[in-house]
Scaffold this motif. Structure first.
Motif, short mmCIF file in Angstrom:
data_model
loop_
_atom_site.label_atom_id
_atom_site.label_comp_id
_atom_site.label_asym_id
_atom_site.label_seq_id
_atom_site.Cartn_x
_atom_site.Cartn_y
_atom_site.Cartn_z
N ALA A 47 -73.91 46.41 -66.29
CA ALA A 47 -74.90 47.23 -65.58
C ALA A 47 -76.25 46.51 -65.54
N THR A 48 -76.62 45.89 -66.65
CA THR A 48 -77.88 45.15 -66.72
C THR A 48 -77.92 44.05 -65.66
N GLU A 49 -76.83 43.30 -65.58
CA GLU A 49 -76.76 42.21 -64.59
C GLU A 49 -76.81 42.75 -63.17
N THR A 50 -76.10 43.85 -62.94
CA THR A 50 -76.04 44.42 -61.58
C THR A 50 -77.42 44.91 -61.15
N VAL A 51 -78.13 45.56 -62.06
CA VAL A 51 -79.48 46.02 -61.74
C VAL A 51 -80.39 44.81 -61.48
N HIS A 85 -73.02 36.19 -63.49
CA HIS A 85 -72.92 36.76 -64.84
C HIS A 85 -72.14 38.07 -64.80
N ALA A 86 -72.48 38.92 -63.83
CA ALA A 86 -71.80 40.21 -63.71
C ALA A 86 -70.29 39.99 -63.55
N ASP A 87 -69.93 39.02 -62.73
CA ASP A 87 -68.50 38.76 -62.49
C ASP A 87 -67.81 38.25 -63.75
N GLN A 88 -68.48 37.36 -64.47
CA GLN A 88 -67.88 36.83 -65.72
C GLN A 88 -67.68 37.95 -66.74
N ILE A 89 -68.66 38.84 -66.82
CA ILE A 89 -68.57 39.94 -67.79
C ILE A 89 -67.45 40.90 -67.39
N ALA A 90 -67.36 41.20 -66.09
CA ALA A 90 -66.30 42.10 -65.61
C ALA A 90 -64.93 41.51 -65.92
N SER A 111 -77.76 50.30 -67.80
CA SER A 111 -78.48 49.04 -67.80
C SER A 111 -79.60 49.04 -68.83
N HIS A 112 -79.81 47.91 -69.47
CA HIS A 112 -80.94 47.82 -70.40
C HIS A 112 -82.22 47.46 -69.66
N SER A 113 -82.08 46.68 -68.60
CA SER A 113 -83.28 46.32 -67.84
C SER A 113 -83.54 47.37 -66.77
N GLU A 114 -84.76 47.38 -66.25
CA GLU A 114 -85.16 48.40 -65.29
C GLU A 114 -85.17 47.86 -63.87
N TYR A 115 -85.22 48.80 -62.94
CA TYR A 115 -85.33 48.43 -61.53
C TYR A 115 -86.73 48.81 -61.08
N ALA A 131 -87.84 42.12 -67.32
CA ALA A 131 -86.39 42.37 -67.30
C ALA A 131 -85.63 41.26 -68.01
N GLU A 132 -86.03 40.03 -67.79
CA GLU A 132 -85.38 38.90 -68.46
C GLU A 132 -85.58 38.98 -69.97
#
Ligand SMILES: [Fe+2]
Ligand SMILES: [Fe+2]
Length: 182
Positions: A47-51, A85-90, A111-115, A131-132
């Motif tokens: 979720a973090t990567e996707t956001v 990253h999102a793909d690797q995690i999935a 997600s831990h990071s915000e939008y 976010a990083e």
């Protein structure tokens, strides 16, 4: 004196164990962390990567002004890397017998990071840097959790963490450059 190959205690036993519970795929008895927790953490990272993908994309399309050209390219490059990253995690989640949670509902909560959209170019860069920094903190914790119990997930998150550190550095450099430019 240790015999050659004795670090694998009993090859017959090892082969027998590998034949049991084959439906568990990559999960063997050597898997030493709590699987549910591992899947929860990996889905939070997903979720973090996707956001992050969405935020960088938004910033890419919205960046305007005299200084925006190089910055736009950086935003787009980061969006692409966060998607990787999102793909690797999935992929890792499925290896562990879980399901990647890509449901848009609740994505921001997981997600831990915000939008944060950001008004100006400087705001956008600052939000990306924040976010990083959040990703760096939370992935470092995950790495400690995986430890020796799930070295594959640990290595994956270490690899991603190194990239997030580069990203944070890129954003800091951009901020410095912007500071010097007005
Ligand atoms: Fe990332
Ligand atoms: Fe990043």
């Amino acid at each position: 004196m240790a015999q050659e190959g004795s670090f694998i205690s009993d090859i017959k036993e090892l082969r027998k164990r590998a034949r049991q519970h084959m439906d568990q795929g990559a999960i063997t008895e050597g898997y030493k962390v709590d699987r549910e927790t591992a899947l929860k953490l990996l889905n939070e990272a997903l979720a973090t990567e996707t956001v992050c993908v969405l935020r960088y994309k938004r910033h890419y399309f919205m960046a305007t002004g005299i200084h925006s050209e190089g910055v736009k390219a950086e935003f787009l490059a980061h969006a692409g890397e966060e998607q990787q990253h999102a793909d690797q995690i999935a992929e890792r989640i499925t290896q562990l017998g879980g399901e990647p949670n890509l449901n848009p509902e609740g994505m921001l909560t997981r997600s831990h990071s915000e939008y944060v959209e950001g008004e100006t170019l400087v705001d956008m860069i600052k939000e990306d840097l924040v976010a990083e920094r959040i990703a760096i903190e939370s992935y470092s914790e995950m790495i400690r959790f995986f430890g020796e119990g799930d070295p594959t997930s640990r290595r994956l998150m270490e690899e991603i963490l190194a990239k997030e550190e580069e990203h944070a550095n890129d954003m800091r450099d951009l901020l410095h450059r912007m500071d010097g430019s007005h």
